[in-house]
Design a protein around this motif. Structure first.
Motif, PDB file in Angstrom:
ATOM      1  N   ASP A 196       2.279   3.458  -8.619  1.00  0.00           N
ATOM      2  CA  ASP A 196       2.050   2.194  -7.906  1.00  0.00           C
ATOM      3  C   ASP A 196       1.213   2.472  -6.655  1.00  0.00           C
ATOM      4  O   ASP A 196       1.653   3.178  -5.755  1.00  0.00           O
ATOM      5  CB  ASP A 196       3.414   1.583  -7.527  1.00  0.00           C
ATOM      6  N   SER A 223      -0.214  -0.087  -4.836  1.00  0.00           N
ATOM      7  CA  SER A 223      -0.311  -1.309  -4.023  1.00  0.00           C
ATOM      8  C   SER A 223       0.280  -1.058  -2.631  1.00  0.00           C
ATOM      9  O   SER A 223       1.323  -0.403  -2.513  1.00  0.00           O
ATOM     10  CB  SER A 223       0.433  -2.471  -4.693  1.00  0.00           C
ATOM     11  N   SER A 283       1.314  -4.346  -7.872  1.00  0.00           N
ATOM     12  CA  SER A 283       0.133  -5.187  -8.132  1.00  0.00           C
ATOM     13  C   SER A 283      -1.118  -4.342  -8.381  1.00  0.00           C
ATOM     14  O   SER A 283      -2.125  -4.833  -8.855  1.00  0.00           O
ATOM     15  CB  SER A 283      -0.104  -6.145  -6.961  1.00  0.00           C
ATOM     16  N   SER A 284      -1.047  -3.034  -8.020  1.00  0.00           N
ATOM     17  CA  SER A 284      -2.185  -2.139  -8.270  1.00  0.00           C
ATOM     18  C   SER A 284      -1.648  -0.841  -8.852  1.00  0.00           C
ATOM     19  O   SER A 284      -1.001  -0.062  -8.157  1.00  0.00           O
ATOM     20  CB  SER A 284      -2.944  -1.870  -6.966  1.00  0.00           C
ATOM     21  N   SER A 323      -2.012   2.730 -11.425  1.00  0.00           N
ATOM     22  CA  SER A 323      -2.874   3.710 -12.085  1.00  0.00           C
ATOM     23  C   SER A 323      -2.056   4.368 -13.186  1.00  0.00           C
ATOM     24  O   SER A 323      -1.009   4.966 -12.915  1.00  0.00           O
ATOM     25  CB  SER A 323      -3.346   4.759 -11.084  1.00  0.00           C
ATOM     26  N   ASN A 339     -13.723   3.027  -8.922  1.00  0.00           N
ATOM     27  CA  ASN A 339     -12.288   2.727  -8.856  1.00  0.00           C
ATOM     28  C   ASN A 339     -11.457   3.933  -9.286  1.00  0.00           C
ATOM     29  O   ASN A 339     -10.416   4.221  -8.688  1.00  0.00           O
ATOM     30  CB  ASN A 339     -11.958   1.516  -9.742  1.00  0.00           C
ATOM     31  N   HIS A 378     -11.350   6.297  -6.364  1.00  0.00           N
ATOM     32  CA  HIS A 378     -10.523   5.696  -5.311  1.00  0.00           C
ATOM     33  C   HIS A 378      -9.046   5.956  -5.633  1.00  0.00           C
ATOM     34  O   HIS A 378      -8.268   6.381  -4.768  1.00  0.00           O
ATOM     35  CB  HIS A 378     -10.818   4.193  -5.216  1.00  0.00           C
ATOM     36  N   GLN A 379      -8.667   5.733  -6.895  1.00  0.00           N
ATOM     37  CA  GLN A 379      -7.280   5.960  -7.316  1.00  0.00           C
ATOM     38  C   GLN A 379      -6.919   7.447  -7.264  1.00  0.00           C
ATOM     39  O   GLN A 379      -5.828   7.817  -6.821  1.00  0.00           O
ATOM     40  CB  GLN A 379      -7.072   5.423  -8.741  1.00  0.00           C
ATOM     41  N   GLN A 385      -6.286   8.464  -3.706  1.00  0.00           N
ATOM     42  CA  GLN A 385      -5.043   7.846  -3.221  1.00  0.00           C
ATOM     43  C   GLN A 385      -3.809   8.570  -3.761  1.00  0.00           C
ATOM     44  O   GLN A 385      -2.854   8.811  -3.029  1.00  0.00           O
ATOM     45  CB  GLN A 385      -4.989   6.375  -3.656  1.00  0.00           C
TER      46      GLN A 385
END
Length: 578
Positions: free
Chosen positions: A300, A302, A308-309, A311, A352, A355-356, A359
């Motif tokens: 998660d 988000s 809500s987001s 991977s 994206n 980015h993930q 993160q």
């Protein structure tokens, strides 16, 4: 050299403003030149001094500019100081400009512009650049060209600035496509055809099996089974996969050789398949792994923790995904190479994904993920050869060489060459690179054969033509005696503008190092070529008095050296004749 003048002016400013030179250097820049008008050599941005807190940020900017200009006095370096709009202009003594700018070329210094104090703030250390990264068992597609040449430019630039660079090719050699290919080869493959034209045959098999799988769930199930066998390292599946991998790397290396690109390491997703399972366990133990209703493993991302987001890092059958292997690869590289920065070069559709990736690494406690960067680029539209739709890079390189060879055979100025094909290849590749590098990397661009291969205009052909012409000039005048340079013999406007432009070389490299965009260097080199072309016509070497010939030859040799240096950083091999 530019750094001598920049430091001298910064020292003068430092005494007046009671500041260290270093604080003032970044506020000074070389002035862009125009062929037909005289300009100052450097300018100081007064606004930058306000931003740095060196001057008060309140008050009238223009009054501050004029007041500071009036306080500064000429000296043995600077002959003229004037206030412009928010800037102070400095013009250095002309003979000193000639002497200092051409001094490095006496020693054949190919580090010109690279020892500048501008680079003191640029990150040094170990830089790992991952680029090209095509998929195994597929022909090298023209779409991989951008990643290859952009990554090569970044690696060259970082290396030229003193970084220890590791060039890595991270092959797409794992995943469901191998399940499909394994099943496809069993049905449509032929070892004889594989020996004759390996990648073309694997490509044909892949197309056939994809077509067959469109309406056949059994093929998809067989592909999933084959991939599971691979993940479990079963002998037959692994042996076939190993054969595909070795064939592909051998074929790719031939293309890289043509492009003048090399790699220190060939890695791949397969190297990290087992580590990917360890990553899953680490995510689980940190409480980062969640399971969805479908049974997939997700992280998660988000900010509010409301799912809500997400991977996805694990399929419902427990096999790893591309991102899981990328996490494992990043952790392994940090442990193995202790990099100071890692740069991934892929197209912008993967923004994206990266980015993930960064993160997740940060969430796992890997603070070094902040030193990772994704350099993305747009698409090439309309890259087609005469023969067909699917464009493989070999076909593009062959066509660039053939078209260039044709153009050279039609040109009246083409010189006799030992190997015209080799020259045509190098010039054709220069044309490809420059067309790609002229604009912002993020932009898509339309591929245009005719414009790309023009000898006039801002093309790779024009860069190579100028370099070859300068080499010819130097070679033809090899009998001109080398002696002490008389700076007073190079005070014509045509000579001065070339030297003024060379003042900007370190700035062009610095800008490229800041944003990793090659356009700054391309624009600098194009301008240099245009200035050289004008000077070549108006400042003859042959037939001039010996001391004048020698001075002009020194100027043209210096320009040639910088042009070759910049071309090599871009990934272009300069040619001496064309």
């Amino acid at each position: 050299m530019a750094c001598f003048f920049r430091r001298s002016i910064a020292a003068k400013l430092g005494r007046t403003l009671q500041q260290s030179e270093d604080a003032l250097i970044s506020a000074l820049s070389a002035v862009p030149v125009f062929k037909k008008q005289e300009s100052a050599d450097f300018r100081l941005s007064v606004n930058t001094l306000r931003t740095k807190g060196i001057l008060p940020s309140n008050g009238d900017l223009q009054l501050q500019t004029e007041a500071l200009a009036n306080e500064l006095k000429q000296d043995s370096v600077v002959e003229e100081i004037s206030a412009g709009r928010g800037v102070i202009n400095f013009r250095v003594h002309r003979k000193l400009l000639v002497e200092k700018m051409l001094e490095p070329f006496e020693k054949e210094d190919n580090r010109f512009g690279l020892n500048s104090e501008l680079f003191n703030t640029v990150k040094k250390g170990t830089t790992l650049v991952e680029f090209s990264s095509p998929n195994i068992a597929k022909k090298f597609h023209a779409g991989h060209l951008r990643s290859t040449i952009i990554g090569n430019f970044i690696a060259n630039l970082k290396q030229s600035l003193g970084n220890n660079v590791i060039r890595m090719n991270y092959l797409g050699d794992w995943g469901m496509q191998f399940g499909l290919l394994g099943v496809g080869f069993d049905q449509f493959g032929c070892q004889e055809k594989l020996k004759l034209n390996p990648l073309q045959h694997l490509f044909d098999v892949y197309v056939q099996v994809n077509r067959a799988a469109e309406h056949n769930e059994e093929i998809w199930q067989a592909a999933r089974d084959f991939f599971r066998q691979l993940e479990q390292r079963e002998a037959q599946a692994t042996s076939l996969w190993q054969q595909f991998r070795e064939i592909t790397v051998t074929e790719y290396q031939q293309v890289y050789q043509r492009l003048g690109v090399h790699f220190d390491i060939y890695s791949g997703e397969s190297f990290h398949q087992e580590q990917a399972q360890e990553v899953v366990q680490q995510l689980q133990s940190r409480g980062l792994l969640k399971t969805t209703e479908k049974g997939t493993g997700v992280v998660d991302l988000s900010p509010a923790g409301d799912m809500s987001s997400l991977s996805t890092v694990l399929r419902s059958d427990g096999t790893s995904l591309y991102i899981t292997r990328d996490i494992a690869a990043a952790i392994d590289r940090e442990e193995r190479y202790h990099f100071d920065e890692m740069i991934y070069v892929t197209d912008k559709s993967q923004e994206n994904h990266f980015h993930q990736l960064f993160q997740i690494l940060l969430a796992m406690g890997h603070s070094w993920a902040e030193r990772c960067q994704h350099v993305s680029f747009g698409l090439v539209r309309g890259m087609k050869t005469r023969s067909g739709e699917v464009v493989f890079l070999e076909d593009v390189l062959d066509e660039a060489r053939a078209r260039m060879l044709h153009n050279m055979s039609q040109s009246k100025t083409t010189k006799e060459m030992d190997d015209p094909e080799d020259t045509a290849e190098k010039v054709g590749i220069s044309a490809l690179i420059v067309q790609d590098f002229k604009g912002p990397l993020q932009s898509d661009y339309k591929f245009d054969w005719d414009r790309m291969l023009q000898a006039q205009g801002d093309t790779g052909v024009f860069l190579q033509y100028t370099h070859a012409r300068l080499c010819s000039l130097i070679q033809k005048n090899g009998d001109v005696e080398a002696g002490a340079l008389d700076p007073s013999l190079l005070l014509e406007q045509r000579s001065i503008v070339i030297l003024q432009h060379l003042l900007r070389y370190d700035e062009a490299l610095y800008q490229s190092a800041q944003d990793l965009q090659p356009k700054h260097l391309v624009n600098f080199l194009m301008k240099l070529c245009h200035l050289v072309a004008s000077a070549h016509r108006e400042l003859p070497v042959k037939g001039s008095p010996p001391d004048v010939a020698q001075a002009r030859l020194r100027l043209f040799s210096g320009a040639c050296s910088v042009l070759a240096s910049g071309m090599r950083i871009l990934g272009i091999t300069p040619v001496d004749k064309m």
